[in-house]
Motif scaffolding. Sequence first.
Motif, PDB file in Angstrom:
ATOM      1  N   ALA A   1     -16.323  -7.124  -3.089  1.00  0.00           N
ATOM      2  CA  ALA A   1     -17.418  -8.063  -2.641  1.00  0.00           C
ATOM      3  C   ALA A   1     -17.363  -9.558  -2.649  1.00  0.00           C
ATOM      4  N   SER A   2     -17.731 -10.163  -1.832  1.00  0.00           N
ATOM      5  CA  SER A   2     -17.736 -11.663  -2.023  1.00  0.00           C
ATOM      6  C   SER A   2     -18.876 -12.267  -1.361  1.00  0.00           C
ATOM      7  N   GLU A   3     -19.035 -13.545  -1.619  1.00  0.00           N
ATOM      8  CA  GLU A   3     -20.430 -14.296  -0.983  1.00  0.00           C
ATOM      9  C   GLU A   3     -20.330 -14.344   0.295  1.00  0.00           C
ATOM     10  N   GLN A   4     -19.199 -14.278   1.010  1.00  0.00           N
ATOM     11  CA  GLN A   4     -18.727 -14.179   2.474  1.00  0.00           C
ATOM     12  C   GLN A   4     -19.305 -12.712   3.129  1.00  0.00           C
ATOM     13  N   GLY A   5     -19.352 -11.879   2.123  1.00  0.00           N
ATOM     14  CA  GLY A   5     -19.774 -10.398   2.689  1.00  0.00           C
ATOM     15  C   GLY A   5     -18.500  -9.766   2.264  1.00  0.00           C
ATOM     16  N   GLY A   6     -17.515  -9.856   1.740  1.00  0.00           N
ATOM     17  CA  GLY A   6     -16.387  -9.038   1.650  1.00  0.00           C
ATOM     18  C   GLY A   6     -14.902  -9.636   1.864  1.00  0.00           C
ATOM     19  N   LEU A   7     -14.174  -9.364   0.752  1.00  0.00           N
ATOM     20  CA  LEU A   7     -12.745  -9.925   0.792  1.00  0.00           C
ATOM     21  C   LEU A   7     -11.821  -8.710   0.973  1.00  0.00           C
ATOM     22  N   GLN A   8     -11.060  -8.575   2.085  1.00  0.00           N
ATOM     23  CA  GLN A   8     -10.392  -7.400   2.031  1.00  0.00           C
ATOM     24  C   GLN A   8      -8.724  -7.789   1.752  1.00  0.00           C
ATOM     25  N   ALA A   9      -8.526  -6.875   0.454  1.00  0.00           N
ATOM     26  CA  ALA A   9      -7.150  -7.345  -0.433  1.00  0.00           C
ATOM     27  C   ALA A   9      -6.178  -6.363   0.269  1.00  0.00           C
ATOM     28  N   LEU A  10      -6.408  -5.129   0.478  1.00  0.00           N
ATOM     29  CA  LEU A  10      -5.380  -4.433   1.082  1.00  0.00           C
ATOM     30  C   LEU A  10      -6.035  -3.617   2.401  1.00  0.00           C
ATOM     31  N   GLN A  11      -5.174  -3.389   3.312  1.00  0.00           N
ATOM     32  CA  GLN A  11      -5.580  -2.705   4.648  1.00  0.00           C
ATOM     33  C   GLN A  11      -4.494  -1.927   5.104  1.00  0.00           C
ATOM     34  N   GLY A  12      -4.978  -0.664   5.037  1.00  0.00           N
ATOM     35  CA  GLY A  12      -4.067   0.464   5.587  1.00  0.00           C
ATOM     36  C   GLY A  12      -2.741   0.705   4.949  1.00  0.00           C
ATOM     37  N   VAL A  13      -2.619   0.770   3.610  1.00  0.00           N
ATOM     38  CA  VAL A  13      -1.368   0.762   2.993  1.00  0.00           C
ATOM     39  C   VAL A  13      -1.058   2.302   2.937  1.00  0.00           C
ATOM     40  N   ASN A  14       0.308   2.505   3.446  1.00  0.00           N
ATOM     41  CA  ASN A  14       0.781   4.166   3.133  1.00  0.00           C
ATOM     42  C   ASN A  14       2.161   3.818   2.632  1.00  0.00           C
ATOM     43  N   PHE A  15       2.538   4.475   1.697  1.00  0.00           N
ATOM     44  CA  PHE A  15       3.903   4.768   1.171  1.00  0.00           C
ATOM     45  C   PHE A  15       3.978   5.917   0.325  1.00  0.00           C
ATOM     46  N   HIS A  16       5.291   6.301  -0.045  1.00  0.00           N
ATOM     47  CA  HIS A  16       5.332   7.395  -1.252  1.00  0.00           C
ATOM     48  C   HIS A  16       6.322   6.913  -2.227  1.00  0.00           C
ATOM     49  N   ILE A  17       6.455   7.517  -3.291  1.00  0.00           N
ATOM     50  CA  ILE A  17       7.298   7.343  -4.249  1.00  0.00           C
ATOM     51  C   ILE A  17       7.872   8.605  -4.591  1.00  0.00           C
ATOM     52  N   ASN A  18       9.104   8.963  -4.767  1.00  0.00           N
ATOM     53  CA  ASN A  18       9.767  10.049  -4.921  1.00  0.00           C
ATOM     54  C   ASN A  18      10.025  10.092  -6.476  1.00  0.00           C
ATOM     55  N   PRO A  19      10.135  11.538  -7.067  1.00  0.00           N
ATOM     56  CA  PRO A  19      10.231  11.432  -8.461  1.00  0.00           C
ATOM     57  C   PRO A  19      11.536  10.744  -8.987  1.00  0.00           C
ATOM     58  N   ARG A  20      11.384   9.793 -10.159  1.00  0.00           N
ATOM     59  CA  ARG A  20      12.330   9.039 -10.586  1.00  0.00           C
ATOM     60  C   ARG A  20      13.015   7.910  -9.719  1.00  0.00           C
ATOM     61  N   GLU A  21      12.031   7.782  -8.762  1.00  0.00           N
ATOM     62  CA  GLU A  21      12.467   6.578  -8.075  1.00  0.00           C
ATOM     63  C   GLU A  21      11.984   5.242  -8.694  1.00  0.00           C
ATOM     64  N   PHE A  22      12.906   4.307  -8.320  1.00  0.00           N
ATOM     65  CA  PHE A  22      12.488   2.856  -8.865  1.00  0.00           C
ATOM     66  C   PHE A  22      12.133   1.902  -7.627  1.00  0.00           C
ATOM     67  N   VAL A  23      10.724   1.727  -7.389  1.00  0.00           N
ATOM     68  CA  VAL A  23      10.371   1.159  -6.297  1.00  0.00           C
ATOM     69  C   VAL A  23       9.723  -0.209  -6.664  1.00  0.00           C
ATOM     70  N   CYS A  24      10.392  -1.498  -5.861  1.00  0.00           N
ATOM     71  CA  CYS A  24       9.864  -2.609  -6.236  1.00  0.00           C
ATOM     72  C   CYS A  24       8.660  -3.156  -4.940  1.00  0.00           C
ATOM     73  N   VAL A  25       7.775  -4.026  -5.109  1.00  0.00           N
ATOM     74  CA  VAL A  25       6.925  -4.397  -4.336  1.00  0.00           C
ATOM     75  C   VAL A  25       7.111  -6.172  -4.357  1.00  0.00           C
ATOM     76  N   ILE A  26       7.435  -6.626  -3.046  1.00  0.00           N
ATOM     77  CA  ILE A  26       7.279  -8.004  -3.217  1.00  0.00           C
ATOM     78  C   ILE A  26       6.416  -8.354  -1.980  1.00  0.00           C
ATOM     79  N   GLY A  27       5.780  -9.641  -2.093  1.00  0.00           N
ATOM     80  CA  GLY A  27       4.808 -10.162  -1.254  1.00  0.00           C
ATOM     81  C   GLY A  27       4.303 -11.521  -1.777  1.00  0.00           C
ATOM     82  N   PRO A  28       3.705 -12.085  -0.814  1.00  0.00           N
ATOM     83  CA  PRO A  28       3.121 -13.516  -1.074  1.00  0.00           C
ATOM     84  C   PRO A  28       2.005 -13.466  -2.161  1.00  0.00           C
TER      85      PRO A  28
END
Length: 256
Positions: A19-46
């Motif tokens: 919620a924001s004064e401008q009516g809503g701030l969209q932080a994530l939009q349609g994120v899809n992924f999976h993580i397998n057991p014992r996997e090491f996954v990194c996330v990089i992004g601005p």
Amino acid sequence: MKNPVQPFLQVCDLHITFASEQGGLQALQGVNFHINPREFVCVIGPSGSGKSTLLRVIAGILQPSRGEVRFSTTGANSPRVGYVFQQANLMPWRTVLENITLPLEIQEVPLTEARKKASELVELVGLNGFEQSWVQDLSGGMAQRVAIARALIQEPDLLLLDEPFGALDALTREQMGAELLHVWQARRTTVLMVTHSISEALLLSDRVLVLSARPGRISSDFEVDLPRPRQDSLRYSAGFVEKARRLRAAILMDTD
Ligand code: ADP
Ligand code: MG
């Protein structure tokens, strides 16, 4: 391609709007992924692309606006999640060992058992000799070792790391990356880690998820098929440098 193993975690069509004064701030939009057991996954992004928000949803601290986070743990129990942040957030009135035992004390595990588990972790994360130190006397790198041990003592099914080495100097950061690799190779917990470092992501992970600028979505799911077990010296091999070049291109492609 169909995933041959049952994923440990599935993130499906995840949307987060604050919620924001401008009516809503969209932080994530349609994120899809999976993580397998014992996997090491990194996330990089601005900065501001929703990386911390993603971890908070997965930890169950934040409700999705749309979509869901699904764990495939057996039984009715929800998975145990360990969380490590950029700042260690230790208890200054407790020693190193007492900080590590704290989560078990809260669960009323007998103190002798908690101390035994903590001592094993002291060894694993390289805090030997510092057990009785006060945490305000520790360097940033040592404090993060305590935070990692404190997260691991609960034997989490999933370890979430949010830029855990972001506040450290470059050399300490490289050293901590190598040590985390050692810890993961010993424990093989499933890990999801946010980092800004391409070489850290490549050294540690099986896959790197690249998040686009806000609203965050996965712009690339980058496989890191470097052989394991890995050593810190891998950073200087030709194969590693080539992967770094390709991952960098995948990140930049999105920001152009
Ligand atoms: P990152 O970790 O990738 O830097 P965050 O997940 O912290 O990004 O934030 C993503 C966006 O959502 C930012 O624009 C941030 O200001 C906004 N945001 C994060 N948490 C909240 C909140 N609780 N309320 C409103 N806006 C938020
Ligand atoms: Mg963040």
